[in-house]
Motif scaffolding. Structure first.
Motif, PDB file in Angstrom:
ATOM      1  N   LYS A   1       0.819  -1.222   0.000  1.00 47.78           N
ATOM      2  CA  LYS A   1       0.000   0.000   0.000  1.00 47.78           C
ATOM      3  C   LYS A   1       0.851   1.269   0.000  1.00 47.78           C
ATOM      4  CE  LYS A   1      -3.832  -2.388   0.611  1.00 47.78           C
ATOM      5  NZ  LYS A   1      -4.302  -3.093  -0.520  1.00 47.78           N
ATOM      6  N   ARG A   2       2.022   1.175  -0.628  1.00 45.63           N
ATOM      7  CA  ARG A   2       2.900   2.328  -0.745  1.00 45.63           C
ATOM      8  C   ARG A   2       2.495   3.152  -1.969  1.00 45.63           C
ATOM      9  NH1 ARG A   2       8.066   1.278   1.623  1.00 45.63           N
ATOM     10  NH2 ARG A   2       8.520   3.434   1.087  1.00 45.63           N
ATOM     11  N   HIS A   3       2.812   4.429  -1.932  1.00 44.28           N
ATOM     12  CA  HIS A   3       2.481   5.305  -3.058  1.00 44.28           C
ATOM     13  C   HIS A   3       3.272   4.876  -4.291  1.00 44.28           C
ATOM     14  CE1 HIS A   3       1.730   8.798  -5.516  1.00 44.28           C
ATOM     15  NE2 HIS A   3       3.032   8.961  -5.641  1.00 44.28           N
ATOM     16  N   LEU A   4       2.563   4.761  -5.401  1.00 45.34           N
ATOM     17  CA  LEU A   4       3.189   4.457  -6.682  1.00 45.34           C
ATOM     18  C   LEU A   4       2.771   5.520  -7.690  1.00 45.34           C
ATOM     19  CD1 LEU A   4       2.871   0.629  -7.294  1.00 45.34           C
ATOM     20  CD2 LEU A   4       4.916   1.999  -7.495  1.00 45.34           C
ATOM     21  N   PRO A   5       3.711   6.277  -8.185  1.00 42.99           N
ATOM     22  CA  PRO A   5       3.347   7.248  -9.231  1.00 42.99           C
ATOM     23  C   PRO A   5       3.096   6.505 -10.542  1.00 42.99           C
ATOM     24  CG  PRO A   5       5.711   7.195  -8.934  1.00 42.99           C
ATOM     25  CD  PRO A   5       5.138   6.293  -7.871  1.00 42.99           C
ATOM     26  N   ALA A   6       2.529   7.187 -11.512  1.00 40.30           N
ATOM     27  CA  ALA A   6       2.414   6.612 -12.854  1.00 40.30           C
ATOM     28  C   ALA A   6       3.831   6.394 -13.358  1.00 40.30           C
ATOM     29  CB  ALA A   6       1.650   7.552 -13.772  1.00 40.30           C
ATOM     30  N   ILE A   7       4.092   5.235 -13.889  1.00 41.14           N
ATOM     31  CA  ILE A   7       5.446   4.870 -14.297  1.00 41.14           C
ATOM     32  C   ILE A   7       5.575   4.974 -15.808  1.00 41.14           C
ATOM     33  CG2 ILE A   7       7.133   2.994 -14.369  1.00 41.14           C
ATOM     34  CD1 ILE A   7       5.906   1.994 -11.727  1.00 41.14           C
TER      35      ILE A   7
ATOM     36  N   LEU B   1       3.228  -5.554 -20.247  1.00 36.56           N
ATOM     37  CA  LEU B   1       4.190  -6.181 -19.341  1.00 36.56           C
ATOM     38  C   LEU B   1       4.249  -5.457 -17.999  1.00 36.56           C
ATOM     39  CD1 LEU B   1       6.314  -8.427 -19.047  1.00 36.56           C
ATOM     40  CD2 LEU B   1       7.999  -6.841 -19.980  1.00 36.56           C
ATOM     41  N   GLY B   2       4.057  -4.149 -18.028  1.00 38.45           N
ATOM     42  CA  GLY B   2       4.108  -3.365 -16.801  1.00 38.45           C
ATOM     43  C   GLY B   2       2.763  -3.063 -16.178  1.00 38.45           C
ATOM     44  N   ALA B   3       1.691  -3.569 -16.789  1.00 44.18           N
ATOM     45  CA  ALA B   3       0.345  -3.280 -16.292  1.00 44.18           C
ATOM     46  C   ALA B   3       0.147  -3.853 -14.892  1.00 44.18           C
ATOM     47  CB  ALA B   3      -0.700  -3.860 -17.247  1.00 44.18           C
ATOM     48  N   PRO B   4      -0.561  -3.154 -14.046  1.00 40.23           N
ATOM     49  CA  PRO B   4      -1.279  -1.895 -14.247  1.00 40.23           C
ATOM     50  C   PRO B   4      -0.457  -0.658 -13.872  1.00 40.23           C
ATOM     51  CG  PRO B   4      -1.871  -2.781 -12.129  1.00 40.23           C
ATOM     52  CD  PRO B   4      -0.876  -3.740 -12.739  1.00 40.23           C
ATOM     53  N   PHE B   5       0.839  -0.827 -13.696  1.00 43.30           N
ATOM     54  CA  PHE B   5       1.663   0.256 -13.157  1.00 43.30           C
ATOM     55  C   PHE B   5       2.239   1.184 -14.228  1.00 43.30           C
ATOM     56  CE2 PHE B   5       2.243  -3.619 -10.516  1.00 43.30           C
ATOM     57  CZ  PHE B   5       1.405  -3.233  -9.481  1.00 43.30           C
ATOM     58  N   VAL B   6       2.625   0.631 -15.373  1.00 46.30           N
ATOM     59  CA  VAL B   6       3.230   1.439 -16.437  1.00 46.30           C
ATOM     60  C   VAL B   6       2.122   2.148 -17.209  1.00 46.30           C
ATOM     61  CG1 VAL B   6       4.552   1.368 -18.585  1.00 46.30           C
ATOM     62  CG2 VAL B   6       5.287   0.013 -16.614  1.00 46.30           C
ATOM     63  N   LYS B   7       2.225   3.463 -17.282  1.00 51.94           N
ATOM     64  CA  LYS B   7       1.184   4.277 -17.921  1.00 51.94           C
ATOM     65  C   LYS B   7       1.675   5.002 -19.175  1.00 51.94           C
ATOM     66  CE  LYS B   7      -1.649   3.484 -14.530  1.00 51.94           C
ATOM     67  NZ  LYS B   7      -2.689   2.496 -14.694  1.00 51.94           N
ATOM     68  N   LEU B   8       2.992   4.964 -19.417  1.00 54.78           N
ATOM     69  CA  LEU B   8       3.544   5.783 -20.494  1.00 54.78           C
ATOM     70  C   LEU B   8       4.788   5.120 -21.057  1.00 54.78           C
ATOM     71  CD1 LEU B   8       3.536   8.747 -21.817  1.00 54.78           C
ATOM     72  CD2 LEU B   8       5.246   9.253 -20.089  1.00 54.78           C
ATOM     73  N   VAL B   9       4.947   5.213 -22.368  1.00 50.68           N
ATOM     74  CA  VAL B   9       6.159   4.767 -23.029  1.00 50.68           C
ATOM     75  C   VAL B   9       6.839   5.996 -23.603  1.00 50.68           C
ATOM     76  CG1 VAL B   9       7.092   3.423 -24.952  1.00 50.68           C
ATOM     77  CG2 VAL B   9       5.283   2.466 -23.521  1.00 50.68           C
ATOM     78  N   GLY B  10       8.056   6.244 -23.170  1.00 49.52           N
ATOM     79  CA  GLY B  10       8.817   7.385 -23.660  1.00 49.52           C
ATOM     80  C   GLY B  10       9.616   7.007 -24.896  1.00 49.52           C
ATOM     81  N   MET B  11       9.717   7.942 -25.817  1.00 62.11           N
ATOM     82  CA  MET B  11      10.440   7.703 -27.061  1.00 62.11           C
ATOM     83  C   MET B  11      11.316   8.909 -27.365  1.00 62.11           C
ATOM     84  SD  MET B  11       7.226   6.217 -29.232  1.00 62.11           S
ATOM     85  CE  MET B  11       8.174   5.608 -30.605  1.00 62.11           C
ATOM     86  N   ALA B  12      12.454   8.661 -28.002  1.00 62.97           N
ATOM     87  CA  ALA B  12      13.338   9.759 -28.367  1.00 62.97           C
ATOM     88  C   ALA B  12      13.858   9.599 -29.792  1.00 62.97           C
ATOM     89  CB  ALA B  12      14.495   9.870 -27.382  1.00 62.97           C
ATOM     90  N   ARG B  13      14.668   8.574 -30.023  1.00 62.76           N
ATOM     91  CA  ARG B  13      15.317   8.419 -31.330  1.00 62.76           C
ATOM     92  C   ARG B  13      14.327   8.334 -32.480  1.00 62.76           C
ATOM     93  NH1 ARG B  13      19.715   3.717 -31.546  1.00 62.76           N
ATOM     94  NH2 ARG B  13      18.565   2.956 -29.753  1.00 62.76           N
ATOM     95  N   ALA B  14      13.304   7.488 -32.358  1.00 62.25           N
ATOM     96  CA  ALA B  14      12.373   7.276 -33.469  1.00 62.25           C
ATOM     97  C   ALA B  14      11.610   8.551 -33.840  1.00 62.25           C
ATOM     98  CB  ALA B  14      11.417   6.131 -33.149  1.00 62.25           C
ATOM     99  N   PRO B  15      11.043   9.280 -32.887  1.00 61.97           N
ATOM    100  CA  PRO B  15      10.366  10.526 -33.264  1.00 61.97           C
ATOM    101  C   PRO B  15      11.320  11.572 -33.862  1.00 61.97           C
ATOM    102  CG  PRO B  15       9.665   9.825 -31.096  1.00 61.97           C
ATOM    103  CD  PRO B  15      10.803   8.945 -31.486  1.00 61.97           C
ATOM    104  N   VAL B  16      12.539  11.640 -33.335  1.00 64.76           N
ATOM    105  CA  VAL B  16      13.519  12.582 -33.904  1.00 64.76           C
ATOM    106  C   VAL B  16      13.822  12.179 -35.344  1.00 64.76           C
ATOM    107  CG1 VAL B  16      15.913  13.372 -33.763  1.00 64.76           C
ATOM    108  CG2 VAL B  16      14.506  13.310 -31.708  1.00 64.76           C
ATOM    109  N   ALA B  17      13.981  10.874 -35.581  1.00 63.79           N
ATOM    110  CA  ALA B  17      14.234  10.403 -36.946  1.00 63.79           C
ATOM    111  C   ALA B  17      13.066  10.754 -37.865  1.00 63.79           C
ATOM    112  CB  ALA B  17      14.482   8.899 -36.942  1.00 63.79           C
TER     113      ALA B  17
END
Length: 190
Positions: free
Chosen positions: A32-38, A56-72
């Motif tokens: 019951k510890r605080h978990l931010p959106a991951i 794979l991260g459900a229900p804790f992972v809420k966002l996938v970050g991207m860098a290289r592909a969008p820049v490309a």
């Protein structure tokens, strides 16, 4: 930019890293510890990887970050824009046309939504980025529909099967043949 080998080969492999993250998040949730959106990151380029990371991260992972592909995508859009301006569209792009409206698949809907004047102010790099993200969104919607999940909130680890026993051991996701065996047993024993 970091050296290529460092980006691709150093550190903990993604399945192992995401599995550890899930295990730690689950332990914190059970206490019951605080978990931010991951958010997770690490070389995501297409919708199948996004789907797998969220599930794979459900229900804790809420966002996938991207860098290289969008820049490309933005850089390719910018390059294509310059080619259009100089009337030197490469052969592999030329088959689609010679204008932004012909080449960028999202151009007509954006032109309709924004109007001609606003559309013409959009840099080709932004069109490339927008088109790339629209492709990801459509692909993710299709994968989710195939899993009968019509909101990201419904994605779960049950939407995955490990293709190797090693991946099953590391992730806790059932091996693909075990998933089928379990389901068949449920049907036959009913």
């Amino acid at each position: 930019m970091s050296p290529w080998r460092m980006m691709n080969e150093w550190g903990v492999p993604p399945v192992e890293l995401h599995s550890l993250l899930y295990q730690y998040a689950k332990r914190l949730a059970e206490k019951k510890r605080h978990l931010p959106a991951i958010a997770v990151g690490g070389g995501f380029t297409f919708e199948d990887g996004i789907f797998k990371a969220l599930a794979l991260g459900a229900p804790f992972v809420k966002l996938v970050g991207m860098a290289r592909a969008p820049v490309a995508a933005a850089m390719v859009g910018k390059t294509i824009g310059r080619a259009i301006e100089s009337n030197h569209v490469p052969v592999y792009v030329e088959r689609f046309g010679h204008s932004k409206d012909d080449i960028f698949v999202t151009a007509s809907s954006l032109r309709k939504e924004l109007g001609d004047e606003a559309f013409e102010k959009i840099p080709p790099g932004a069109l490339g980025l927008y088109t790339y993200y629209e492709r990801l969104a459509q692909g993710l919607r299709q994968l989710m529909a195939g899993s009968r999940k019509f909101s990201l909130d419904y994605l779960s680890r049950d939407d995955l099967a490990a293709l190797t026993r090693e991946a099953a051991d590391v992730s806790g996701i059932p091996f693909v043949l075990d998933v089928d065996r379990t389901r068949i047993s449920q049907i036959l024993d009913a």
